[in-house]
Scaffold this motif. Structure first.
Motif, short mmCIF file in Angstrom:
data_model
loop_
_atom_site.label_atom_id
_atom_site.label_comp_id
_atom_site.label_asym_id
_atom_site.label_seq_id
_atom_site.Cartn_x
_atom_site.Cartn_y
_atom_site.Cartn_z
N CYS A 6 23.12 39.47 -89.66
CA CYS A 6 23.52 38.04 -89.05
C CYS A 6 22.73 37.09 -89.72
N ASP A 7 21.50 37.50 -90.11
CA ASP A 7 20.43 36.40 -90.39
C ASP A 7 20.36 36.35 -92.07
N LYS A 9 20.31 35.61 -95.62
CA LYS A 9 20.92 34.29 -96.58
C LYS A 9 21.57 34.98 -97.86
N CYS A 31 29.73 42.71 -85.14
CA CYS A 31 28.91 41.69 -84.22
C CYS A 31 29.98 40.68 -83.64
N ARG A 32 29.68 40.50 -82.25
CA ARG A 32 30.35 39.30 -81.66
C ARG A 32 30.14 38.02 -82.04
N LYS A 33 28.96 37.75 -82.68
CA LYS A 33 28.54 36.48 -83.04
C LYS A 33 29.23 36.04 -84.32
N CYS A 34 29.17 36.97 -85.36
CA CYS A 34 29.51 36.40 -86.66
C CYS A 34 30.77 37.52 -87.41
N ALA A 35 31.03 38.41 -86.67
CA ALA A 35 32.17 39.30 -87.11
C ALA A 35 31.58 40.25 -88.28
N ARG A 36 30.45 40.19 -88.59
CA ARG A 36 30.00 41.23 -89.74
C ARG A 36 29.92 42.62 -89.15
N LEU A 44 22.76 44.46 -86.45
CA LEU A 44 23.72 43.42 -86.00
C LEU A 44 22.82 42.73 -84.78
N CYS A 45 23.22 41.57 -84.66
CA CYS A 45 22.42 41.00 -83.46
C CYS A 45 23.30 41.13 -82.02
N LYS A 46 24.59 41.25 -82.08
CA LYS A 46 25.32 41.35 -80.85
C LYS A 46 26.59 42.60 -81.48
#
Length: 52
Positions: A6-7, A9, A31-36, A44-46
């Motif tokens: 998610c982070d 670059k 990931c619930r945050k960014c869909a990756r 993944l962060c979430k």
């Protein structure tokens, strides 16, 4: 390099494209945050499982 996908670059993606390919092959989590997506939830962060 960033701890989670998610982070990442664009420079990280270009530099570590082979590592990225390993992490996203046969994804099991999103990931619930960014869909990756990834095959392990620790990058993944979430993370949520793709299979119920």
């Amino acid at each position: 390099m960033a701890k989670t996908l998610c982070d990442w670059k664009s420079k990280d993606i270009e530099k570590e494209v082979l590592e990225l390919a390993k992490l996203v092959k046969a994804p099991e989590y999103a990931c619930r945050k960014c869909a990756r997506v990834a095959n392990t939830k620790k990058v993944l962060c979430k993370p949520i499982p793709l299979k119920p």
